[in-house]
Design a protein around this motif. Structure first.
Motif, PDB file in Angstrom:
ATOM      1  N   SER A   1       0.848  -1.185   0.000  1.00 20.59           N
ATOM      2  CA  SER A   1       0.000   0.000   0.000  1.00 20.59           C
ATOM      3  C   SER A   1       0.884   1.235   0.000  1.00 20.59           C
ATOM      4  O   SER A   1       2.079   1.163   0.304  1.00 20.59           O
ATOM      5  CB  SER A   1      -0.918   0.001   1.229  1.00 20.59           C
ATOM      6  OG  SER A   1      -0.154   0.068   2.424  1.00 20.59           O
ATOM      7  N   LEU A   2       0.303   2.356  -0.375  1.00 20.38           N
ATOM      8  CA  LEU A   2       1.018   3.624  -0.280  1.00 20.38           C
ATOM      9  C   LEU A   2       0.189   4.592   0.545  1.00 20.38           C
ATOM     10  O   LEU A   2      -1.034   4.472   0.631  1.00 20.38           O
ATOM     11  CB  LEU A   2       1.321   4.189  -1.677  1.00 20.38           C
ATOM     12  CG  LEU A   2       0.154   4.624  -2.570  1.00 20.38           C
ATOM     13  CD1 LEU A   2      -0.327   6.045  -2.254  1.00 20.38           C
ATOM     14  CD2 LEU A   2       0.578   4.556  -4.041  1.00 20.38           C
ATOM     15  N   GLN A   3       0.856   5.554   1.157  1.00 24.14           N
ATOM     16  CA  GLN A   3       0.191   6.572   1.943  1.00 24.14           C
ATOM     17  C   GLN A   3       0.583   7.956   1.420  1.00 24.14           C
ATOM     18  O   GLN A   3       1.717   8.152   0.952  1.00 24.14           O
ATOM     19  CB  GLN A   3       0.546   6.447   3.425  1.00 24.14           C
ATOM     20  CG  GLN A   3      -0.116   5.263   4.133  1.00 24.14           C
ATOM     21  CD  GLN A   3       0.583   3.945   3.879  1.00 24.14           C
ATOM     22  OE1 GLN A   3       1.799   3.851   3.911  1.00 24.14           O
ATOM     23  NE2 GLN A   3      -0.189   2.904   3.602  1.00 24.14           N
ATOM     24  N   TYR A   4      -0.347   8.902   1.521  1.00 26.03           N
ATOM     25  CA  TYR A   4      -0.122  10.245   0.991  1.00 26.03           C
ATOM     26  C   TYR A   4      -1.051  11.219   1.689  1.00 26.03           C
ATOM     27  O   TYR A   4      -2.023  10.821   2.355  1.00 26.03           O
ATOM     28  CB  TYR A   4      -0.386  10.272  -0.521  1.00 26.03           C
ATOM     29  CG  TYR A   4      -1.847  10.085  -0.855  1.00 26.03           C
ATOM     30  CD1 TYR A   4      -2.666  11.172  -1.152  1.00 26.03           C
ATOM     31  CD2 TYR A   4      -2.444   8.820  -0.817  1.00 26.03           C
ATOM     32  CE1 TYR A   4      -4.019  11.006  -1.414  1.00 26.03           C
ATOM     33  CE2 TYR A   4      -3.787   8.646  -1.077  1.00 26.03           C
ATOM     34  CZ  TYR A   4      -4.568   9.742  -1.385  1.00 26.03           C
ATOM     35  OH  TYR A   4      -5.919   9.576  -1.623  1.00 26.03           O
ATOM     36  N   CYS A   5      -0.777  12.503   1.529  1.00 29.14           N
ATOM     37  CA  CYS A   5      -1.643  13.556   2.054  1.00 29.14           C
ATOM     38  C   CYS A   5      -2.334  14.246   0.893  1.00 29.14           C
ATOM     39  O   CYS A   5      -1.659  14.817   0.027  1.00 29.14           O
ATOM     40  CB  CYS A   5      -0.826  14.571   2.854  1.00 29.14           C
ATOM     41  SG  CYS A   5      -1.773  16.058   3.292  1.00 29.14           S
TER      42      CYS A   5
ATOM     43  N   ASP B   1      -8.800   4.214  -4.605  1.00 35.72           N
ATOM     44  CA  ASP B   1      -8.254   2.986  -4.043  1.00 35.72           C
ATOM     45  C   ASP B   1      -8.945   1.830  -4.754  1.00 35.72           C
ATOM     46  O   ASP B   1     -10.082   1.485  -4.449  1.00 35.72           O
ATOM     47  CB  ASP B   1      -8.497   2.928  -2.537  1.00 35.72           C
ATOM     48  CG  ASP B   1      -7.784   1.759  -1.867  1.00 35.72           C
ATOM     49  OD1 ASP B   1      -7.493   0.775  -2.574  1.00 35.72           O
ATOM     50  OD2 ASP B   1      -7.527   1.820  -0.659  1.00 35.72           O
ATOM     51  N   ARG B   2      -8.269   1.247  -5.731  1.00 34.83           N
ATOM     52  CA  ARG B   2      -8.911   0.253  -6.596  1.00 34.83           C
ATOM     53  C   ARG B   2      -9.376  -0.976  -5.826  1.00 34.83           C
ATOM     54  O   ARG B   2     -10.421  -1.546  -6.100  1.00 34.83           O
ATOM     55  CB  ARG B   2      -7.949  -0.143  -7.719  1.00 34.83           C
ATOM     56  CG  ARG B   2      -7.632   1.002  -8.663  1.00 34.83           C
ATOM     57  CD  ARG B   2      -6.596   0.619  -9.686  1.00 34.83           C
ATOM     58  NE  ARG B   2      -6.316   1.686 -10.628  1.00 34.83           N
ATOM     59  CZ  ARG B   2      -5.482   2.689 -10.394  1.00 34.83           C
ATOM     60  NH1 ARG B   2      -4.859   2.735  -9.223  1.00 34.83           N
ATOM     61  NH2 ARG B   2      -5.269   3.628 -11.279  1.00 34.83           N
ATOM     62  N   ARG B   3      -8.604  -1.406  -4.836  1.00 36.32           N
ATOM     63  CA  ARG B   3      -8.993  -2.598  -4.086  1.00 36.32           C
ATOM     64  C   ARG B   3     -10.235  -2.329  -3.266  1.00 36.32           C
ATOM     65  O   ARG B   3     -11.168  -3.131  -3.212  1.00 36.32           O
ATOM     66  CB  ARG B   3      -7.842  -3.080  -3.183  1.00 36.32           C
ATOM     67  CG  ARG B   3      -8.120  -4.445  -2.565  1.00 36.32           C
ATOM     68  CD  ARG B   3      -6.889  -5.018  -1.938  1.00 36.32           C
ATOM     69  NE  ARG B   3      -6.493  -4.317  -0.733  1.00 36.32           N
ATOM     70  CZ  ARG B   3      -5.519  -4.715   0.080  1.00 36.32           C
ATOM     71  NH1 ARG B   3      -4.842  -5.802  -0.215  1.00 36.32           N
ATOM     72  NH2 ARG B   3      -5.210  -4.053   1.163  1.00 36.32           N
ATOM     73  N   LEU B   4     -10.293  -1.147  -2.618  1.00 37.76           N
ATOM     74  CA  LEU B   4     -11.471  -0.783  -1.838  1.00 37.76           C
ATOM     75  C   LEU B   4     -12.686  -0.624  -2.745  1.00 37.76           C
ATOM     76  O   LEU B   4     -13.790  -1.049  -2.404  1.00 37.76           O
ATOM     77  CB  LEU B   4     -11.199   0.512  -1.067  1.00 37.76           C
ATOM     78  CG  LEU B   4     -12.356   1.027  -0.197  1.00 37.76           C
ATOM     79  CD1 LEU B   4     -12.732   0.002   0.865  1.00 37.76           C
ATOM     80  CD2 LEU B   4     -11.971   2.352   0.454  1.00 37.76           C
ATOM     81  N   SER B   5     -12.478  -0.039  -3.936  1.00 37.00           N
ATOM     82  CA  SER B   5     -13.589   0.146  -4.862  1.00 37.00           C
ATOM     83  C   SER B   5     -14.200  -1.183  -5.262  1.00 37.00           C
ATOM     84  O   SER B   5     -15.423  -1.323  -5.365  1.00 37.00           O
ATOM     85  CB  SER B   5     -13.103   0.896  -6.110  1.00 37.00           C
ATOM     86  OG  SER B   5     -12.619   2.184  -5.758  1.00 37.00           O
ATOM     87  N   LYS B   6     -13.385  -2.203  -5.482  1.00 39.36           N
ATOM     88  CA  LYS B   6     -13.886  -3.528  -5.854  1.00 39.36           C
ATOM     89  C   LYS B   6     -14.698  -4.143  -4.725  1.00 39.36           C
ATOM     90  O   LYS B   6     -15.700  -4.809  -4.957  1.00 39.36           O
ATOM     91  CB  LYS B   6     -12.713  -4.435  -6.223  1.00 39.36           C
ATOM     92  CG  LYS B   6     -12.046  -4.056  -7.549  1.00 39.36           C
ATOM     93  CD  LYS B   6     -10.895  -4.998  -7.866  1.00 39.36           C
ATOM     94  CE  LYS B   6     -10.225  -4.625  -9.176  1.00 39.36           C
ATOM     95  NZ  LYS B   6      -9.083  -5.543  -9.505  1.00 39.36           N
TER      96      LYS B   6
END
Length: 288
Positions: A264-268, A280-285
């Motif tokens: 995973s990656l994190q960002y602001c 977030d493609r995984r969450l969208s699925k």
């Protein structure tokens, strides 16, 4: 996964502990971790350690011209022991021990790997460049000859590939992994999905400064620390990586995450993407 600053600190620490000591033997406990057969592991017995250096994320123990090279991968680590057991280490399903280096003063080095996904790698070679992963390494970002022009050439050659992946690719730049690529992009105020060849001159200058400053500061903080202290030191200074849901230390916005199959990656959003959350493609699925 240990990255450039931690591996550099490990090299410094181990060089001080191992230099001029003789290796009595190396016990291989997890046989899958040993990736070479010529020279044999027994070639290290009786050799004198000349020093320990780093190639990207690889640790290189030079013992009388024969090199024991370690790549700690995702869950590997090294643990110094003032005194090791006299009997050779044996395989055990309950122990994370993968290999043990025994020295002439009865001290030693345990090489461990946690978890069930085994990717720790040990090599015994006459020349480090005999290892494919070292032979194809890109330039070291803290080397004197790593200039802004070198960085610009790497980014242009990468085309429209996402800059997060370009920074992590070891054949582009050696030593940067998932954590520090997040930290560098946050410091440079760049989206991890930005095409590598689309940076303006100002963005390129900012990213180059972040590479030198973030990694350089991390190396200076880690220098002189024992191996047992390095993981905690790294975690305590990360601004966005591993801090999903926490406030950004720069602007106070909530740190977001994008998940992939095995990372995973994190960002602001405020600092890096103009306030817009990344998909977030995984969450969208999962929500479909």
């Amino acid at each position: 996964m240990p990255e450039l600053p931690e591996v550099e600190a490990l090299a410094q620490d181990l060089s001080g502990r191992l230099r001029d000591r003789a290796i009595v033997r190396v016990d291989i406990v997890a046989f899958s971790c040993l990736k070479t057969y010529d020279p044999p592991i027994s070639a290290l017995s009786g050799s004198l350690v000349d020093g320990v250096t780093r190639h990207g994320k690889f640790l290189d123990i030079d013992a009388s011209g024969t090199h024991l090279v370690l790549h700690l991968a995702r869950a590997g680590w090294v643990r110094w022991k003032d005194e090791v057991p006299k009997l050779p280490a044996r395989p055990s399903s309950k122990s994370p021990l993968a290999a043990r280096v025994v020295l002439d003063n009865h001290a030693g080095l345990d090489i461990t790997e946690a978890g069930t996904r085994k990717s720790l790698a040990l090599y015994v070679v006459r020349d480090p460049v005999d290892i494919e992963g070292i032979a194809r390494l890109g330039p070291d970002p803290l080397a004197d000859d790593f200039t802004i022009d070198v960085l610009a050439s790497i980014l242009q050659a990468s085309g429209r590939a996402q800059i997060k992946g370009v920074l992590r690719q070891q054949s582009n730049i050696a030593g940067i992994g998932n954590a520090y690529s997040d930290e560098l992009l946050h410091a440079a105020r760049l989206s991890p999905f930005k095409p590598a060849n689309s940076l303006t001159d100002e963005e390129l200058t900012t990213l180059y400064a972040a590479l030198r400053d973030v990694l350089g500061d991390a190396v200076r903080r880690a220098s002189g620390l024992a191996a047992s202290e390095l993981k905690g030191e790294k975690k305590s200074h990360l601004r966005v990586h591993g801090r999903t849901g926490q406030p950004c230390p720069v602007c106070g916005d909530t740190v977001r995450e994008v998940s992939f199959a095995d990372s995973s990656l994190q960002y602001c959003p405020t600092c890096q993407t103009g306030g817009k959350p990344l998909a977030d493609r995984r969450l969208s699925k999962l929500l479909k």
